[in-house]
Design an enzyme around this catalytic site. Structure first.
Site, PDB file in Angstrom:
ATOM      1  N   SER A 106      -0.496   5.453 145.076  1.00  5.51           N
ATOM      2  CA  SER A 106      -1.360   4.819 146.073  1.00  5.51           C
ATOM      3  C   SER A 106      -2.630   4.298 145.384  1.00  5.51           C
ATOM      4  O   SER A 106      -2.532   3.476 144.481  1.00  5.51           O
ATOM      5  CB  SER A 106      -1.668   5.808 147.203  1.00  5.51           C
ATOM      6  OG  SER A 106      -2.197   5.134 148.320  1.00  5.51           O
ATOM      7  N   ASP A 143       6.262   0.675 154.144  1.00  5.14           N
ATOM      8  CA  ASP A 143       4.937   1.243 153.895  1.00  5.14           C
ATOM      9  C   ASP A 143       3.882   0.362 154.560  1.00  5.14           C
ATOM     10  O   ASP A 143       3.819  -0.839 154.317  1.00  5.14           O
ATOM     11  CB  ASP A 143       4.688   1.313 152.385  1.00  5.14           C
ATOM     12  CG  ASP A 143       3.463   2.131 152.013  1.00  5.14           C
ATOM     13  OD1 ASP A 143       2.596   2.335 152.877  1.00  5.14           O
ATOM     14  OD2 ASP A 143       3.365   2.548 150.844  1.00  5.14           O
ATOM     15  N   HIS A 185       4.994   5.174 153.444  1.00  8.89           N
ATOM     16  CA  HIS A 185       4.067   5.447 152.358  1.00  8.89           C
ATOM     17  C   HIS A 185       4.383   6.767 151.655  1.00  8.89           C
ATOM     18  O   HIS A 185       4.168   6.908 150.452  1.00  8.89           O
ATOM     19  CB  HIS A 185       2.639   5.477 152.900  1.00  8.89           C
ATOM     20  CG  HIS A 185       1.587   5.473 151.842  1.00  8.89           C
ATOM     21  ND1 HIS A 185       1.444   4.434 150.954  1.00  8.89           N
ATOM     22  CD2 HIS A 185       0.624   6.376 151.525  1.00  8.89           C
ATOM     23  CE1 HIS A 185       0.430   4.688 150.134  1.00  8.89           C
ATOM     24  NE2 HIS A 185      -0.073   5.860 150.453  1.00  8.89           N
TER      25      HIS A 185
END
Length: 708
Positions: free
Chosen positions: A559, A646, A678
């Site tokens: 991320s 996501d 995600h």
């Protein structure tokens, strides 16, 4: 065996170049791969499928190793197991896992007596007297490739279950209500909600949130059970796109708290739980740059709010005000102390629990309402993570705690408030003869380019020798954003690399929260580059100290930590043998320039606003990974993992990045889950296989695949 570094050129997916011009502040960027953002375009899906096929072909020689690692994870895990029961009302609540089943089963059993605070000792595969299955997620997930719960709550009287279901991975939940006496769902069903719904204390209402077009939770709703959803009452709406909204009831059941927050500013509103249709009243009006949160307690018969805030207190202070008049002059109860970052106060009837961070470790202290004294809970290991577990009751004589370290599996304690005794309730079983004494952990410090000392955590298997005494393969992890700290924690999957001689390390770089609020401030907006250079300085420290070498070190981040991976790949590719990037935020400037994308506007406080500020635009352009891929760089092998659904970091970012890397001659692979979000795939076996896939690639890059 096919060498991971020698791709077959004929099979490499090549994305077409279709230049799209993006112009801001007099600068035009010709983006050749922006067309990959069109998720509904069959050519985009075909390209992603081609990437998956190529990645599978390139890693086919690792199939046996992947299966071995998966079997190791599975073999060390007690598949049929139970969580420690937590008391709420007249019931003990707990979860079961069953061998062969992907998802957990939520259960409860009745208390032995009203004075019973000792959880029953449950045995896997043995029925509990009076046990009731509340929700079997395996049944709920039948026919679905993805399944996730976003809410799960039982009403105070124990009669109703509220749960939210996502079957796409896009974090949009359908709320459902089940009558636990009949096992049947009520007609009340609410689609397209955010996570975090809850029952009112009397069980008559459900409080839930919906999102705007940018998928920002912005509106709080009140639904009365048995009435049409169309009649639901809007309790609160936040029009400012910089702020997210959350809502929940205090442990005392006295108030509904509606929280509004950006990454630098917050505001709370209270609604009396006995009159939920009343207009919310503000605790403290928002002030730009001031963060606070409150919790309710009763002290000497008076309703009070304890408010943790950072107004003129960088690392926060704790004050007390009258709940009837929160803007009255506050009483300071825990003063600001530089270097001790106060994180939050959880209030109970007779005491509070203060969470704070000092010397890079998260700590807990028992808070006395009368004296305001903080009695810190102590633990034996030098590196650990401890926090409150599930404590739904208002007046418990014991506190449920969670504890772990890099070598100690997840542990549950009940802390006896009156005596300070910690009662061990459960330690995560690790099968196959795991012995914590076979492993060790340590903290070392690197010196950054500006003289700042950066902590590095290490964990290794002792039989391979002490790191630093001999050069070892090393896996260096980093994050460094949002004041999020990477605390010590145990991982069953990690044993598969430690047992092959790999040292696992965490670089606690600036932008995280490990060393207090200033640590975060020094790694965001116009100081974001500190995050990247800190990570590189940690890598160089480990090489200079004899822990590893550039040819034996793999970096990983996910991320916002994926942004870190992309940045260090461009800055110092020669420092790493390979880079693993999970759902990486690598096209940061494009995303932060587009207010219509999910999360963008609220992210301006974290990264700056390049849409309005030429300086921020230039600064972000100087580091955003996709736009800084270098044709002259000798990149190490790179694996980027993403998910089509996501909503936090869109799949297009790693897809574009890999295309650009490959054009520059890099050996880059893209793995895209076509039904996931995600957090990746759902289901524990699927998650284990996903991690086995990544670890097999990592071990191969480190030259350990054949030996494994």
């Amino acid at each position: 065996m096919t060498d991971v570094r020698t791709p077959d050129a004929a099979s490499i997916p090549v994305a077409q170049r279709r230049e799209t011009a993006r112009t801001h502040h007099g600068d035009t960027f010709l983006d050749p791969y922006e067309w990959l953002r069109q998720k509904d375009d069959p050519q985009v899906i075909a390209h992603l499928e081609a990437e998956n096929a190529y990645t599978e072909a390139r890693t086919a020689h690792l199939a046996s190793l992947r299966e071995t690692i998966f079997s190791e994870i599975k073999g060390r895990t007690q598949e049929t197991d139970l969580s420690v029961p937590s008391r709420q009302g007249d019931w003990w609540y707990y979860g079961r896992t069953v061998a062969g089943k992907q998802y957990g089963i939520q259960c409860r059993a009745p208390l032995g007596s009203p004075d019973d605070w000792t959880p029953p000792e449950l045995t896997p595969e043995v029925a509990v007297p009076g046990e009731q299955v509340l929700l079997d997620a395996n049944i709920e997930a039948e026919g679905q490739e993805f399944f996730s719960l976003g809410s799960f709550e039982v009403s105070k009287d124990g009669g109703m279950l509220l749960y939210g279901v996502d079957v796409e991975g896009d974090e949009r939940y359908t709320l459902k209500v089940r009558d636990l006496a009949t096992g049947q769902n009520l007609p009340d069903e609410i689609p397209n909600t955010s996570a975090g719904a809850s029952f009112s204390p009397d069980g008559r209402f459900v409080v839930y949130l919906t999102v705007d077009e940018a998928w920002r939770p912005d509106t709080v709703w009140l639904h009365e059970l048995g009435t049409p959803v169309a009649d639901d009452v809007q309790l609160f709406h936040e029009p400012d796109e910089r702020y997210w909204v959350g809502a929940g009831f205090t442990r005392s059941d006295r108030y509904l708290v509606i929280g509004v927050g950006s990454s630098i500013t917050s505001e709370e509103w209270l609604v009396d739980a006995a009159d939920l249709r009343a207009a919310p009243r503000v605790v403290w009006p928002r002030v730009e740059g001031v963060e606070y949160d409150s919790d309710h307690a009763v002290v000497d018969g008076e309703d009070v709010l304890y408010i943790l805030h950072n107004r003129d207190a960088l690392d926060f202070e704790l004050v007390r005000v009258a709940a009837s008049d929160p803007t009255s002059s506050p009483t300071v109860v825990v003063a600001h102390e530089p270097g001790r970052r106060l994180l939050g106060l959880s209030t109970f009837r007779d005491f509070g629990v203060l969470a704070y961070r000092r010397d890079s470790l998260a700590r807990l202290g028992l808070f006395d309402y009368t004296t305001s004294a903080v009695d810190e809970l102590t633990f034996d290991e030098p590196l650990y993570a401890a926090g409150l577990g599930g404590n739904p009751e208002w007046a418990p004589p014991v506190l449920r705690l969670g504890y772990t370290s890099f070598v100690t599996p997840s542990t549950v304690y009940d802390y006896v408030v009156a005596t300070g005794e910690k009662l061990l309730r459960k330690r995560q079983p690790v099968l196959g003869g795991y012995d914590p004494a076979d492993y060790d952990q340590a903290r070392v410090w690197a010196t950054a380019h500006d003289g700042v000392r950066v902590p590095i955590s290490l964990v290794w298997k002792r039989s391979f020798g002490t790191p630093g005494e001999n050069e070892r393969p090393l896996h260096l992890y980093g994050y460094g954003s949002y004041e999020h700290s990477i605390d010590p924690g145990f991982s069953v999957a990690r044993l598969s690399e430690l047992d092959r001689g790999v040292v696992f390390a965490v670089a606690h770089v600036r932008g995280g929260g490990e060393m207090g609020r200033q640590w975060y401030e020094d790694g965001k907006t116009m100081r974001k580059r500190n995050t990247f250079t800190d990570f590189l300085d940690c890598a160089e420290h480990l090489i200079a100290g004899g822990y590893t070498s550039a040819s034996r070190m793999v970096a990983e981040g996910g991320s916002a930590g994926g942004l870190l991976m992309g940045a260090i790949a461009n800055m110092r590719p020669e420092l790493f043998a390979g880079i693993l990037a999970d759902v990486p935020f690598v096209d940061a400037l494009t995303s932060i320039l587009d207010p219509s994308l999910p999360l963008t506007v609220i992210e301006w406080d974290e990264w700056g606003d390049p849409l309005r500020s030429p300086a921020v635009y230039a600064y972000m352009k100087s580091y955003t990974p996709y736009e800084n891929v270098r044709a002259d760089a000798a990149y190490p092998p790179i694996l980027a993992v993403t998910s089509l659904n996501d909503t936090r970091v869109l799949y297009v970012e790693p897809a574009k990045w890999v295309a650009a890397l490959r054009e520059a001659g890099a050996d880059a692979l893209l793995k895209c889950e076509m039904v996931a979000g995600h957090g990746g795939v759902s289901g524990r076996y699927n998650a284990w296989r996903e991690r086995a896939y990544e670890l097999a690639w990592l071990l191969d890059v480190l030259g350990l695949a054949e030996a494994a």
